[in-house]
Design an enzyme around this catalytic site. Structure first.
Site, PDB file in Angstrom:
ATOM      1  N   CYS A   1      50.595  17.174  44.569  1.00 43.73           N
ATOM      2  CA  CYS A   1      51.514  18.279  44.243  1.00 43.73           C
ATOM      3  C   CYS A   1      50.705  19.542  43.957  1.00 43.73           C
ATOM      4  CB  CYS A   1      52.419  17.874  43.088  1.00 43.73           C
ATOM      5  SG  CYS A   1      53.725  19.051  42.718  1.00 43.73           S
TER       6      CYS A   1
ATOM      7  N   ASP B   1      61.128  16.315  51.471  1.00 44.31           N
ATOM      8  CA  ASP B   1      60.631  17.076  50.323  1.00 44.31           C
ATOM      9  C   ASP B   1      61.376  18.406  50.272  1.00 44.31           C
ATOM     10  OD1 ASP B   1      59.179  18.629  48.489  1.00 44.31           O
ATOM     11  OD2 ASP B   1      57.277  17.679  49.038  1.00 44.31           O
TER      12      ASP B   1
ATOM     13  N   HIS C   1      59.466  14.393  47.877  1.00 44.45           N
ATOM     14  CA  HIS C   1      58.282  14.871  47.162  1.00 44.45           C
ATOM     15  C   HIS C   1      57.822  13.789  46.189  1.00 44.45           C
ATOM     16  CE1 HIS C   1      55.598  18.029  45.752  1.00 44.45           C
ATOM     17  NE2 HIS C   1      55.881  17.678  44.513  1.00 44.45           N
TER      18      HIS C   1
END
Length: 277
Positions: free
Chosen positions: A157, A214, A246
């Site tokens: 991330c 995502d 995600h």
């Protein structure tokens, strides 16, 4: 990339998180727990410009000259999940180290919501991060039996974005694996460039692992980035898992997708091996 950061001395009062960050509670039953058997694992302090930052280090208990893997945190800091990832890598024979890169701005592990965390993370300059990672590599070589000629990086991330940027900043990196890191964005004083801006000039091979579902990283941006990579000499690759959201690697969260996470982990190992990490 600009590397100058403030020379004002700072005092680190925060320590590494014990357990999972408060904002990610409750923890999923799927959370992986990797033991420390056969490892040296725990908190260390990294000398950086202006002071010290905490980090989590894991490496085999026996041997030396270990390949180094920098593990770059999510927005939740170096909490139990990131520490576990370092132990997984150490079990594979790596010296894995995760520096706490938000520590000057605040301790995100004790905040109860992502909305409290975002303003702190937004204050973290890319130049500070790159400088701290350089210092972490230097520490790994000098103090932890690391091999500077076999340097890798992986991040998740927020750390996925940093993985691309650090690979562009440090040509000594042999390979990187970026898990669902943001690729495009507006230039600011603290974040002057994004991965899309360095893609065409990248020389380090980076494997990008992304989710087709995502909602925070549209596939249009992934495609834009992939097109830019075609003109680079890096031989980087992008893999998109069509049904993954995600944070599909985050086994402690509802976003976890076991099939895609396991495939991505196998690809990480093969990528590092292929490129000499």
């Amino acid at each position: 990339m600009q590397r100058e950061i403030t020379r004002r001395k700072f005092i680190v009062t925060a320590s590494l998180a014990t357990g999972f960050a408060l904002a990610v509670q409750p923890i999923s039953a799927d959370a992986i727990a990797t033991d420390g058997k056969g490892l040296i694992a725990g908190a260390v302090k990294i000398p950086v410009q202006g002071g010290e930052i905490p980090a989590y280090r894991a490496m085999p208990a026996e041997g030396s000259n270990f390949p180094i893997v920098l593990v770059i945190q999510e927005i939740f800091g170096v909490h139990e999940h990131i520490q576990d990832v370092t132990r997984r890598l150490a079990k594979l024979g790596y010296l894995a180290i995760a520096p706490e890169l938000f520590v000057r701005q605040g301790d995100v592990s004790k905040l109860s919501s992502i909305n409290e965390i975002r303003p702190i993370v937004a204050k973290v300059p890319d130049a500070q991060v790159i400088s701290d990672l350089d210092s972490t590599v230097a520490w790994a070589v000098k103090s932890a039996k690391g091999n500077a000629d076999r340097l890798g990086i992986t991040g998740f991330c927020w750390g996925g974005r940093i993985t691309w940027l650090y690979a562009a900043s440090n040509p000594k990196v042999k390979a990187g694996v970026a898990w669902y890191g943001r690729l495009v964005g507006d230039a600011t004083a603290l974040q002057p460039k994004h991965p899309v801006d360095i893609a065409s000039s990248l020389t380090v091979p980076v494997l990008g692992l992304y989710g087709g579902k995502d909602t925070g990283i549209p596939l249009t941006t992934v495609d834009q980035f992939r097109d830019r990579l075609k003109s680079s000499r890096s031989k980087s690759e992008i893999i998109v898992y069509p049904d993954a959201p995600h944070a599909f690697f985050a086994d402690y969260r509802p976003s976890y997708r076991e099939k895609e996470a396991k495939d991505g982990w196998k690809r990480l190992q093969a990528w590092f091996k292929q490129h000499g990490v």
